[in-house]
Structure formats: structure tokens, C-alpha cells
Design an enzyme around this catalytic site. Structure first.
Site, mmCIF file in Angstrom:
data_model
loop_
_atom_site.group_PDB
_atom_site.id
_atom_site.type_symbol
_atom_site.label_atom_id
_atom_site.label_comp_id
_atom_site.label_asym_id
_atom_site.label_seq_id
_atom_site.Cartn_x
_atom_site.Cartn_y
_atom_site.Cartn_z
ATOM 1 N N THR A 108 14.868 21.135 -4.406
ATOM 2 C CA THR A 108 15.445 19.816 -4.092
ATOM 3 C C THR A 108 16.962 19.784 -4.297
ATOM 4 O O THR A 108 17.627 18.845 -3.861
ATOM 5 C CB THR A 108 14.841 18.752 -5.024
ATOM 6 O OG1 THR A 108 15.227 19.081 -6.374
ATOM 7 C CG2 THR A 108 13.326 18.726 -4.953
ATOM 8 N N ASP A 202 22.122 34.707 -12.732
ATOM 9 C CA ASP A 202 21.355 35.948 -12.508
ATOM 10 C C ASP A 202 22.267 37.172 -12.577
ATOM 11 O O ASP A 202 21.912 38.192 -13.168
ATOM 12 C CB ASP A 202 20.672 35.919 -11.129
ATOM 13 C CG ASP A 202 19.481 34.985 -11.090
ATOM 14 O OD1 ASP A 202 19.145 34.387 -12.125
ATOM 15 O OD2 ASP A 202 18.888 34.838 -9.998
#
Ligand code: PRP
Ligand code: URA
Length: 207
Positions: A108, A202
């Protein structure tokens, strides 16, 4: 976007390119983030007032200019903001730290707050740290949370931003100055910055 200042120093541009390089390993990625954060900090604090403080030096006592480090509260947004804090605390070891964990939902693109460990900020300068401003949702949310703690001033240090996200934050918070190392071209349809560097968290923590 009068309150968005792109810091065009060759050293930071050079380091941003190293961050984009997919061959940059997590350890170096974190180091480069930390260095860029210091460059942004130098620019952001260049007009800050100094006060005189008496200290002991080799020929006795004397007064010298110091920054009131404890007036500055650095607030990294976890995870990717953490290496920025590491770099900054090396040059301002007496500064205060507060922490916000905000994660955007990748479906979202809504930002969710998981953890708020920011102290009350009356009379303080709050400096938010997050390498990426994509949709601007996370930074917008962080600023709202920080404003509830009543700081004297808010600054944001960011490394790469998309025009869409920066415009949103700049319009919603004209009282906050954003120092950024690089304004990139755009967002893609998944809310990632193009060209950007991928997912900063990441890349920094090898996830
Ligand atoms: C990244 C980044 C920002 C946010 C930017 O964090 O560090 O906080 O995304 O995106 P936005 O402007 O669209 O909100 P992420 O939510 O991926 O969390 P992480 O640091 O734990 O990876
Ligand atoms: N978060 C990131 O780390 N990178 C992007 O490009 C967008 C959000």
C-alpha cells in the site's frame, strides 16, 4: 521547494555513486552512508551559534568556542538511518539520540510506526536521519511524530530523494529544512526511486 537544499559537494556525489553500485558490499555501503551524513551535517550546521567554554589546555585555563552538542537530538529512522547516526556521533559525541522505527507497507506504500523512543524535545534542535525519501510517507510521518515533542527546530538529513516525495514533505512541513545529497529523477510504479540505489535497509544489512 524552497526548504529543500541539495548539497552539491563533489565528495558526496562521488559517494552517492558508490552507493548506487550494486558491487558495493554492506560494510562499505554503511560506511559511505555514514560519511555522506557527516557532509550533510557540516552544511546543515554551518551557521549554528557557538558559545564560549572554559577548558584546561597545556598552558592553563582559557575559554574557547564550542557547539552546544547536547542541544541536538539525532533521530534515525530504523533501519536505514542507523549508519547515518554512527557517522554523526563521531563528530558530535555529546549529542542526544532518539529512535523511530517506521516501515512502509510495500503493497500500500503506507508508513507504519512501530517504535517511538524520541525524548521530549523542548528547546532542542531535532535532526531526522533517513537515507531515502521515496513517496515521502515515512519522512512526513516522522516529522509529525517529532513535532508532537515540541522541538525548537527540525532539520532532516537525507541522501537520495524523489521529487514527488520531497514535494510532499516540503509542502506539508515548510518549517522543516531538508538537506539532501541527491535529488533523483522519479518514482517507479512500486514506489522505488529511479535510478536510486534499491532498498537501502536491505543493502546496508545484507537482507
Ligand atoms: C525505506 C527508507 C525510508 C522509506 C522511504 O525504509 O529508509 O524510511 O523506505 O520510503 P517512503 O518515502 O515511500 O516512505 P523501509 O520502510 O523500507 O524500512 P527499512 O529501513 O527497515 O528497510
Ligand atoms: N525505500 C528504499 O530504500 N528505496 C527506495 O527506492 C524506496 C524506498
Amino acid at each position: 521547494m524552497k526548504n529543500v537544499i541539495e548539497v552539491n559537494h563533489p565528495l558526496s556525489k562521488n559517494l552517492v555513486t558508490r552507493l548506487r553500485d550494486i558491487n558495493t558490499k554492506p560494510y562499505n555501503f554503511r560506511e559511505f552512508i555514514s560519511e555522506i551524513a557527516r557532509i550533510l551535517l557540516f552544511e546543515a550546521l554551518k551557521n549554528e551559534p557557538l558559545v564560549e567554554k572554559e577548558i584546561d589546555i597545556w598552558i592553563g585555563k582559557d575559554k574557547f568556542p564550542v557547539l552546544q552538542e547536547e542541544k541536538y537530538v539525532f533521530i534515525p529512522i530504523l533501519r536505514a538511518g542507523l549508519p547515518m547516526l554512527d557517522g554523526i556521533l563521531k563528530v558530535m559525541p555529546e549529542a542526544v539520540s532518539g529512535f523511530l522505527a517506521i516501515k512502509r507497507n510495500e503493497e500500500t506504500l503506507e508508513s507504519v510506526l512501530y517504535y517511538d523512543r524520541v525524548p521530549q524535545l523542548d528547546g532542542k534542535t531535532a535532526i531526522i536521519l533517513d537515507p531515502m525519501v521515496a513517496t515521502g510517507g515515512s519522512l512526513d510521518y516522522a516529522i509529525k511524530v517529532v513535532k508532537e515533542k515540541n522541538p525548537e527546530k527540525i532539520i532532516s538529513l537525507n541522501i537520495i530523494g524523489a521529487p514527488e516525495g520531497l514535494r510532499r514533505v516540503s509542502q506539508n512541513h515548510p518549517d522543516v529544512t531538508i538537506y539532501i545529497a541527491q535529488i533523483d529523477e522519479k518514482l517507479n510504479d512500486k514506489g522505488y526511486i529511479i535510478p536510486g540505489l534499491g532498498d537501502a535497509g536491505d543493502r546496508a544489512y545484507n537482507t
